[in-house]
Structure formats: structure tokens, C-alpha cells
Design a protein around this motif. Structure first.
Motif, PDB file in Angstrom:
ATOM      1  N   LEU A  55      -0.115  -0.033 -19.783  1.00 61.19           N
ATOM      2  CA  LEU A  55       0.224  -0.150 -18.362  1.00 61.19           C
ATOM      3  C   LEU A  55      -1.060  -0.389 -17.571  1.00 61.19           C
ATOM      4  O   LEU A  55      -2.132   0.049 -17.997  1.00 61.19           O
ATOM      5  N   PRO A  56      -0.969  -1.059 -16.435  1.00 56.57           N
ATOM      6  CA  PRO A  56      -2.184  -1.300 -15.640  1.00 56.57           C
ATOM      7  C   PRO A  56      -2.752   0.007 -15.086  1.00 56.57           C
ATOM      8  O   PRO A  56      -2.024   0.994 -14.976  1.00 56.57           O
ATOM      9  N   PRO A  57      -4.063   0.030 -14.751  1.00 55.53           N
ATOM     10  CA  PRO A  57      -4.645   1.233 -14.153  1.00 55.53           C
ATOM     11  C   PRO A  57      -3.869   1.604 -12.893  1.00 55.53           C
ATOM     12  O   PRO A  57      -3.407   0.723 -12.170  1.00 55.53           O
ATOM     13  N   TYR A  58      -3.758   2.913 -12.667  1.00 50.54           N
ATOM     14  CA  TYR A  58      -2.872   3.345 -11.595  1.00 50.54           C
ATOM     15  C   TYR A  58      -3.362   4.660 -10.998  1.00 50.54           C
ATOM     16  O   TYR A  58      -3.678   5.595 -11.739  1.00 50.54           O
ATOM     17  N   GLU A  59      -3.470   4.728  -9.686  1.00 52.87           N
ATOM     18  CA  GLU A  59      -3.834   5.986  -9.040  1.00 52.87           C
ATOM     19  C   GLU A  59      -2.586   6.623  -8.447  1.00 52.87           C
ATOM     20  O   GLU A  59      -1.943   6.065  -7.554  1.00 52.87           O
ATOM     21  N   GLN A  60      -2.261   7.797  -8.978  1.00 53.76           N
ATOM     22  CA  GLN A  60      -1.048   8.509  -8.589  1.00 53.76           C
ATOM     23  C   GLN A  60      -0.935   8.699  -7.078  1.00 53.76           C
ATOM     24  O   GLN A  60      -1.906   9.102  -6.445  1.00 53.76           O
ATOM     25  N   TRP A  61       0.224   8.434  -6.527  1.00 52.36           N
ATOM     26  CA  TRP A  61       0.586   8.583  -5.114  1.00 52.36           C
ATOM     27  C   TRP A  61      -0.062   7.530  -4.211  1.00 52.36           C
ATOM     28  O   TRP A  61       0.231   7.469  -3.033  1.00 52.36           O
ATOM     29  N   ILE A  62      -0.987   6.753  -4.768  1.00 53.14           N
ATOM     30  CA  ILE A  62      -1.647   5.749  -3.924  1.00 53.14           C
ATOM     31  C   ILE A  62      -1.090   4.356  -4.206  1.00 53.14           C
ATOM     32  O   ILE A  62      -0.529   3.716  -3.320  1.00 53.14           O
ATOM     33  N   ASN A  63      -1.196   3.899  -5.461  1.00 55.42           N
ATOM     34  CA  ASN A  63      -0.768   2.522  -5.759  1.00 55.42           C
ATOM     35  C   ASN A  63       0.695   2.284  -5.411  1.00 55.42           C
ATOM     36  O   ASN A  63       1.064   1.208  -4.942  1.00 55.42           O
ATOM     37  N   ASP A  64       1.521   3.296  -5.639  1.00 54.22           N
ATOM     38  CA  ASP A  64       2.953   3.127  -5.345  1.00 54.22           C
ATOM     39  C   ASP A  64       3.183   3.053  -3.834  1.00 54.22           C
ATOM     40  O   ASP A  64       4.006   2.262  -3.352  1.00 54.22           O
ATOM     41  N   ALA A  65       2.412   3.847  -3.070  1.00 53.07           N
ATOM     42  CA  ALA A  65       2.549   3.784  -1.601  1.00 53.07           C
ATOM     43  C   ALA A  65       1.999   2.454  -1.077  1.00 53.07           C
ATOM     44  O   ALA A  65       2.552   1.868  -0.134  1.00 53.07           O
ATOM     45  N   VAL A  66       0.917   1.968  -1.710  1.00 51.18           N
ATOM     46  CA  VAL A  66       0.366   0.654  -1.343  1.00 51.18           C
ATOM     47  C   VAL A  66       1.454  -0.406  -1.505  1.00 51.18           C
ATOM     48  O   VAL A  66       1.655  -1.264  -0.631  1.00 51.18           O
ATOM     49  N   ALA A  67       2.175  -0.329  -2.619  1.00 54.17           N
ATOM     50  CA  ALA A  67       3.222  -1.330  -2.904  1.00 54.17           C
ATOM     51  C   ALA A  67       4.391  -1.201  -1.925  1.00 54.17           C
ATOM     52  O   ALA A  67       4.955  -2.206  -1.478  1.00 54.17           O
ATOM     53  N   VAL A  68       4.753   0.030  -1.576  1.00 56.47           N
ATOM     54  CA  VAL A  68       5.841   0.235  -0.600  1.00 56.47           C
ATOM     55  C   VAL A  68       5.447  -0.387   0.739  1.00 56.47           C
ATOM     56  O   VAL A  68       6.228  -1.131   1.351  1.00 56.47           O
ATOM     57  N   LEU A  69       4.221  -0.094   1.170  1.00 57.34           N
ATOM     58  CA  LEU A  69       3.767  -0.618   2.472  1.00 57.34           C
ATOM     59  C   LEU A  69       3.703  -2.147   2.448  1.00 57.34           C
ATOM     60  O   LEU A  69       4.137  -2.808   3.405  1.00 57.34           O
ATOM     61  N   ALA A  70       3.207  -2.691   1.351  1.00 54.75           N
ATOM     62  CA  ALA A  70       3.120  -4.158   1.240  1.00 54.75           C
ATOM     63  C   ALA A  70       4.519  -4.777   1.323  1.00 54.75           C
ATOM     64  O   ALA A  70       4.716  -5.813   1.975  1.00 54.75           O
ATOM     65  N   ALA A  71       5.490  -4.141   0.692  1.00 57.18           N
ATOM     66  CA  ALA A  71       6.868  -4.671   0.720  1.00 57.18           C
ATOM     67  C   ALA A  71       7.445  -4.591   2.136  1.00 57.18           C
ATOM     68  O   ALA A  71       8.139  -5.509   2.592  1.00 57.18           O
ATOM     69  N   PHE A  72       7.124  -3.510   2.838  1.00 57.69           N
ATOM     70  CA  PHE A  72       7.610  -3.343   4.222  1.00 57.69           C
ATOM     71  C   PHE A  72       7.000  -4.425   5.113  1.00 57.69           C
ATOM     72  O   PHE A  72       7.708  -5.094   5.871  1.00 57.69           O
ATOM     73  N   VAL A  73       5.695  -4.615   4.976  1.00 55.53           N
ATOM     74  CA  VAL A  73       5.002  -5.616   5.795  1.00 55.53           C
ATOM     75  C   VAL A  73       5.560  -7.008   5.488  1.00 55.53           C
ATOM     76  O   VAL A  73       5.843  -7.799   6.400  1.00 55.53           O
ATOM     77  N   VAL A 129      -2.794   3.061   4.679  1.00 57.88           N
ATOM     78  CA  VAL A 129      -2.812   2.124   5.807  1.00 57.88           C
ATOM     79  C   VAL A 129      -4.241   1.638   6.052  1.00 57.88           C
ATOM     80  O   VAL A 129      -4.487   0.457   6.297  1.00 57.88           O
ATOM     81  N   ARG A 130      -5.202   2.545   5.945  1.00 60.31           N
ATOM     82  CA  ARG A 130      -6.591   2.152   6.182  1.00 60.31           C
ATOM     83  C   ARG A 130      -7.036   1.082   5.194  1.00 60.31           C
ATOM     84  O   ARG A 130      -7.775   0.171   5.532  1.00 60.31           O
ATOM     85  N   ASP A 131      -6.548   1.198   3.961  1.00 61.05           N
ATOM     86  CA  ASP A 131      -6.962   0.237   2.925  1.00 61.05           C
ATOM     87  C   ASP A 131      -6.208  -1.086   3.007  1.00 61.05           C
ATOM     88  O   ASP A 131      -6.487  -1.999   2.240  1.00 61.05           O
ATOM     89  N   ASN A 132      -5.247  -1.180   3.915  1.00 63.14           N
ATOM     90  CA  ASN A 132      -4.478  -2.425   4.051  1.00 63.14           C
ATOM     91  C   ASN A 132      -4.921  -3.143   5.323  1.00 63.14           C
ATOM     92  O   ASN A 132      -4.595  -2.707   6.433  1.00 63.14           O
ATOM     93  N   PRO A 133      -5.664  -4.246   5.179  1.00 62.68           N
ATOM     94  CA  PRO A 133      -6.205  -4.920   6.369  1.00 62.68           C
ATOM     95  C   PRO A 133      -5.112  -5.494   7.266  1.00 62.68           C
ATOM     96  O   PRO A 133      -5.370  -5.847   8.416  1.00 62.68           O
ATOM     97  N   ASP A 134      -3.892  -5.547   6.722  1.00 60.18           N
ATOM     98  CA  ASP A 134      -2.778  -6.112   7.468  1.00 60.18           C
ATOM     99  C   ASP A 134      -2.086  -5.068   8.350  1.00 60.18           C
ATOM    100  O   ASP A 134      -1.107  -5.370   9.027  1.00 60.18           O
TER     101      ASP A 134
END
Ligand SMILES: NC(=O)c1ccc[n+]([C@@H]2O[C@H](COP(=O)([O-])OP(=O)(O)OC[C@H]3O[C@@H](n4cnc5c(N)ncnc54)[C@H](O)[C@@H]3O)[C@@H](O)[C@H]2O)c1
Length: 357
Positions: free
Chosen positions: A276-294, A22-27
Motif C-alpha cells: 500500500l502507498p505510504p499513509y499518515e493516519q487521520w491526515i491523508n484520508d482527510a486530505v482526500a475528503v477535502l480534495a473531493a469536496f473542493v 486545510v493549511r496544507d491545501n493551497p486551494d
């Protein structure tokens, strides 16, 4: 546009990831923190000093907010769901929505009646590797016809940074972990399960009260059949994972739950590794979930992973438990007592033995 004001309910292990995401998402921003544990609240307040902290969900009706994120154990979310619906707050809930299909269905109806969007955080759908598997089916190897899914792990439930409730809950592997795998199968096969034969068990060395290991043979409406083995109590510290799908023109082989994707066409001598693109476990996927929710709340995209859709994955879990108890195959759709569908004599019988379903 002002950031989405989120109340984070449940401040344990999973919430640590959410606070960073959430902190990394300015939205988005966190305005409320709820947990009965004072230690958990203090730890969270160190990261979000301007948020209002409370021991219970009465906070949801007391402060200005736009959404609720539930990172609580799946058992005992009744008051949380009621408070969010009463306050008219959209909900992003960690999987599984509940530790039973009937209760989850009640939550879904509650949210629908209140007009509150309800999304379940099925982060594995958002992994780059999952998206690439879909592309491989479409563009390289053709439709899958059968597969083998193995997840082998000795999960140390006593590890200090791990949640502790799975040690004592019913069917921890199924509700906590296999729910991801079953959901992934529905997602990538784009089909619903029609028959599931399951066996759950607990080896002698298990630290879990109830069954930590699962075997299942699952058939989907499309004809895809999957051999599934999910272990939280294998007897080796080194984990194993493989999801191999046999498709019209070859195979797709995923050797790690977060990556290591390969394919081969029928006559290929070796597997081809898929970048596959660079990926940080447990972070990038949660970033994508939050972005989809928003995006869904902002009206720029449809709501993904809805609570109602999630019920079909939860039914697979419940069907697996029932199948293991009865020693018979179950159609997960037969567990939907709310649906006005004919249940055959065999399944009716099974359901009568488990009236809690
Ligand atoms: N999507 C994923 O990849 C993933 C990964 C880990 C956990 N999870 C899920 O996240 C959820 C939480 O798991 P966790 O590992 O953080 O568990 P945890 O036990 O570490 O934390 C849960 C927190 O919720 C608090 N809590 C309990 N009852 C509460 C209530 N009524 N109101 C407010 N707070 C309450 C507890 O005090 C605890 O601090 C579970 O549903 C779990 O399955 C998902």
C-alpha cells in the motif's frame, strides 16, 4: 482561482486535524472559526490569526465565505445546518450527520431545498486500503459472498485529547464508530442492507453511560452476509481488527483498519501481503475528503458521500438499535418513513413501538 474560504464550526479534537489539512491545501483557507468555548477559539486563533472567531453560527451570515466545515458533536446541529443553508454555504459535515435518522433526513431535505451541497466526511472510504480492497475484488479474488468484521478496542473515553460527549450520549459505539464500519460495508459491497439483527450491550467495566459494544448479523441485497462485532469496551488495551471477506476465488483479509491487507486464492498455502502507498493516519484520508469536496464545489467532480447517501448508513445504526430493543431482525429500509413503501405487519408493529423513528 482564489482559495475556497471555509468557516470551521467546532474547534475540538477533530478540528485540530482539519486545521492542518486545510493549511496544507493551497486551494483552501479558513476565514471563520466558531465555537462556544473561548479556550477552543483562542487555540484555533493561534493557528489562524487572520480568521474571524465567534461563539455562535450567526457568523455564517456575517462574513464572506464559500463553505462550512462542521466538526461539532452530532447532537444539536440544528442551528448550524439552518445557518449554513440560510447563508447558502455548501457543507462538509463530520460523521454522523446527526444522532438520529429522522433528524439527519431533515437536514438533507433542508440542504436540498436551499440548493446547498452537503457532503459527509466519510474518510474511511478514501483510505488506500479501502480502495485496494475494491481492486482485489475486481481483479484477484472475485465478488465477496460473506464476511466477518471485528473491531476490538478498549477506548479510554477519559483520555485528555479525546472528545468527552460519547461518554454520556446514547449508543456511542454505533453512532460514533460503527457508522464508519457500516458505511464501509455498503461502499465495498456496492449493495444495500436488507436485514440486520443486532445486539448492543455494555460490560460491567464500561466507562460509557450507554452501550459501548455491538454485535450484528447483516445481510445485503447482493446476498453478502456479515458477522459484525464492534467494541469500544473490550477488556484489553491492545486493539484488534480484522475484516475478512470470503470471495468467489479466495479471501481478502485486512488486519488493521488503516492497512495490513492480504489475500489468498483458494489453493494458496499462505496469504499474500498487498503493498500500500505510504499513509499518515487521520491526515491523508482527510486530505482526500477535502480534495473531493473542493472538486465537487469547483464542478470538476460529482459530489461524493452526499448527505442523502449517508442516510442509508445511518439507517443501519438505527436498525441495529431497534433490533436490539425488540430482539428481532429489521430491514433498515423500513425505517424510511418518508418513502412510500409497504411496511409488512411485523415491521409496522416494530415502528409503532418506536414512534420517534
Ligand atoms: N471522521 C473521523 O475519523 C472522525 C474522527 C474523530 C471525530 N470525528 C467527528 O468529528 C466531530 C467532532 O468530534 P470531536 O472529537 O472534535 O469532538 P470534541 O468534543 O473534541 O469537539 C467538538 C467541539 O465542538 C464545539 N461545539 C459544541 N457545540 C457547538 C456549536 N453549537 N457550535 C460550534 N461549536 C460547538 C465544542 O465546544 C467542541 O470544541 C464528531 O462528529 C465526531 O464524530 C470524526
Amino acid at each position: 482561482m482564489s482559495p475556497l474560504r471555509i468557516i470551521l464550526v467546532g474547534l475540538g479534537a477533530r478540528a485540530q486535524f482539519w486545521m492542518r489539512v486545510v493549511r496544507d491545501n493551497p486551494d483552501c483557507t479558513i476565514v471563520g472559526l466558531v465555537d462556544p468555548s473561548e479556550t477552543a477559539r483562542s487555540r484555533a486563533l493561534e493557528q489562524w490569526p487572520l480568521a474571524t472567531a465567534a461563539a455562535d453560527v450567526s457568523l455564517l451570515g456575517q462574513i464572506e465565505a464559500d463553505a462550512v466545515l462542521l466538526a461539532t458533536p452530532p447532537g444539536g446541529r440544528e442551528a448550524q445546518m439552518e445557518a449554513a443553508c440560510a447563508a447558502g454555504l455548501p457543507i462538509l459535515a463530520e460523521k454522523p450527520l446527526a444522532d438520529g435518522v429522522e433528524l439527519a433526513a431533515r437536514y438533507v431535505e433542508m440542504a436540498e431545498t436551499a440548493g446547498v451541497p452537503l457532503m459527509v466526511g466519510l474518510n474511511f472510504r478514501f483510505l488506500p486500503v479501502t480502495q485496494k480492497v475494491l481492486k482485489l475484488f475486481d481483479e484477484q479474488v472475485g465478488l465477496p459472498e460473506f464476511g466477518r468484521f471485528t473491531y476490538e478496542r478498549w477506548r479510554d473515553g477519559w483520555k485528555p485529547n479525546f472528545n468527552k460527549y460519547p461518554l454520556t450520549m446514547d449508543q456511542p459505539m454505533l453512532w460514533e464508530q460503527s457508522i464508519h464500519h457500516f458505511d464501509l460495508m455498503r461502499y465495498v459491497y456496492k449493495s444495500e442492507p436488507v436485514l440486520l439483527f443486532g445486539k448492543t450491550f455494555n460490560p460491567s467495566w464500561s466507562m460509557y453511560r450507554d452501550d459501548a459494544n455491538v454485535s450484528a448479523l447483516i445481510t445485503f441485497a447482493s446476498g453478502v452476509t456479515v458477522n459484525y462485532q464492534g467494541l469500544w469496551q473490550s477488556n484489553w488495551q491492545a486493539p484488534g481488527f480484522q475484516w475478512r471477506n470470503e470471495c468467489a476465488r479466495g479471501v481478502v483479509v485486512q488486519n488493521d483498519q488503516f492497512g495490513d491487507l492480504n489475500y489468498a486464492l483458494h489453493s494458496d498455502a499462505t496469504l499474500t501481503s498487498v503493498p500500500l502507498p505510504p499513509y499518515e493516519q487521520w491526515i491523508n484520508d482527510a486530505v482526500a475528503v477535502l480534495a473531493a469536496f473542493v472538486a465537487a464545489l469547483r464542478g470538476t467532480a460529482p459530489l461524493l458521500c452526499s448527505g442523502r447517501d449517508h442516510l442509508s448508513s445511518l439507517r443501519m445504526v438505527q436498525a441495529c438499535i431497534l433490533s436490539s430493543q425488540l430482539g428481532q431482525a429489521i430491514n433498515p429500509a423500513d425505517l424510511d418513513l418518508g418513502a412510500k413503501r409497504e411496511i409488512g405487519p411485523f415491521n409496522q408493529n416494530a415502528l409503532q413501538q418506536r414512534t420517534s423513528l
